[in-house]
Design a protein around this motif. Structure first.
Motif, PDB file in Angstrom:
ATOM      1  N   SER A 106      40.012  37.258  34.409  1.00 36.26           N
ATOM      2  CA  SER A 106      40.202  35.984  35.102  1.00 36.26           C
ATOM      3  C   SER A 106      39.157  35.788  36.207  1.00 36.26           C
ATOM      4  O   SER A 106      38.662  34.680  36.420  1.00 36.26           O
ATOM      5  N   VAL A 107      38.820  36.872  36.883  1.00 34.94           N
ATOM      6  CA  VAL A 107      37.807  36.808  37.937  1.00 34.94           C
ATOM      7  C   VAL A 107      36.446  36.441  37.328  1.00 34.94           C
ATOM      8  O   VAL A 107      35.741  35.580  37.851  1.00 34.94           O
TER       9      VAL A 107
ATOM     10  N   ALA B 108      37.247  47.305  44.838  1.00 37.50           N
ATOM     11  CA  ALA B 108      37.646  46.850  43.503  1.00 37.50           C
ATOM     12  C   ALA B 108      39.149  47.040  43.352  1.00 37.50           C
ATOM     13  O   ALA B 108      39.614  47.999  42.757  1.00 37.50           O
ATOM     14  N   TRP B 109      39.900  46.113  43.879  1.00 38.31           N
ATOM     15  CA  TRP B 109      41.349  46.263  43.896  1.00 38.31           C
ATOM     16  C   TRP B 109      42.040  45.550  42.744  1.00 38.31           C
ATOM     17  O   TRP B 109      43.242  45.625  42.589  1.00 38.31           O
ATOM     18  N   ARG B 110      41.269  44.856  41.909  1.00 40.79           N
ATOM     19  CA  ARG B 110      41.891  44.126  40.806  1.00 40.79           C
ATOM     20  C   ARG B 110      42.067  45.046  39.600  1.00 40.79           C
ATOM     21  O   ARG B 110      41.233  45.893  39.323  1.00 40.79           O
ATOM     22  N   SER B 111      43.124  44.790  38.845  1.00 44.32           N
ATOM     23  CA  SER B 111      43.329  45.545  37.604  1.00 44.32           C
ATOM     24  C   SER B 111      42.350  45.038  36.547  1.00 44.32           C
ATOM     25  O   SER B 111      41.781  43.953  36.685  1.00 44.32           O
ATOM     26  N   ASN B 112      42.165  45.793  35.493  1.00 46.28           N
ATOM     27  CA  ASN B 112      41.224  45.406  34.437  1.00 46.28           C
ATOM     28  C   ASN B 112      41.599  44.074  33.796  1.00 46.28           C
ATOM     29  O   ASN B 112      40.738  43.257  33.520  1.00 46.28           O
ATOM     30  N   ASP B 113      42.891  43.853  33.547  1.00 44.45           N
ATOM     31  CA  ASP B 113      43.282  42.590  32.923  1.00 44.45           C
ATOM     32  C   ASP B 113      43.097  41.409  33.877  1.00 44.45           C
ATOM     33  O   ASP B 113      42.824  40.301  33.452  1.00 44.45           O
ATOM     34  N   ARG B 114      43.206  41.635  35.155  1.00 45.99           N
ATOM     35  CA  ARG B 114      42.951  40.570  36.145  1.00 45.99           C
ATOM     36  C   ARG B 114      41.453  40.292  36.255  1.00 45.99           C
ATOM     37  O   ARG B 114      41.040  39.182  36.576  1.00 45.99           O
ATOM     38  N   TRP B 115      40.631  41.282  35.991  1.00 44.81           N
ATOM     39  CA  TRP B 115      39.177  41.132  36.104  1.00 44.81           C
ATOM     40  C   TRP B 115      38.647  40.058  35.149  1.00 44.81           C
ATOM     41  O   TRP B 115      37.691  39.359  35.459  1.00 44.81           O
TER      42      TRP B 115
ATOM     43  N   HIS C  77      32.779  46.233  49.005  1.00 41.14           N
ATOM     44  CA  HIS C  77      33.670  45.430  48.173  1.00 41.14           C
ATOM     45  C   HIS C  77      34.663  46.380  47.522  1.00 41.14           C
ATOM     46  O   HIS C  77      34.283  47.244  46.744  1.00 41.14           O
TER      47      HIS C  77
END
Length: 118
Positions: free
Chosen positions: A36-37, A27-34, A25
């Motif tokens: 939302s995830v 981890a391509w999302r930024s911290n601020d996007r995380w 997996h």
């Protein structure tokens, strides 16, 4: 896939774990996007549990209490230890998932949500 596996178990099927299979997996999302995830994960987990609870699968009461309690305890611990925390986003999504679940009918025999008609 968790819902699919759960329904297979209910039908008596066996699901085997093969430790030789690996999944990477990224981890391509930024911290601020995380955040939302995590919210989406909570929403999906609650929708899964509520669907089965509405099919009178009373085991889901324990599942829901355990899942919510785990994330709540983890959040409290991290706050008390003054550690970085994001569990509140999962918990908020979980509450939304419970609420949204009630907006859809459930096919009890198939254990599936019935899509809203347009």
């Amino acid at each position: 896939e968790g819902d699919f596996i759960y329904r297979l178990h209910l039908c008596g099927a066996r699901v085997l774990h093969d430790p030789s299979v690996t999944l990477v997996h990224r981890a391509w999302r930024s911290n601020d996007r995380w955040n939302s995830v995590l919210h989406s994960y909570g929403l999906g987990d609650a929708a899964f549990a509520m669907k089965h609870l509405r099919c009178r699968d009373w085991r889901m009461i324990w599942t829901m209490l355990h899942r919510y309690g785990y994330f709540l305890a983890r959040l409290i611990y991290r706050i008390l230890c003054r550690q970085k925390h994001q569990e509140e986003h999962y918990l908020a999504g979980y509450r939304v998932g419970i609420k949204m679940s009630r907006q859809y009918k459930v096919d009890v025999a198939k254990r599936l949500y019935i899509p809203a008609s347009d």
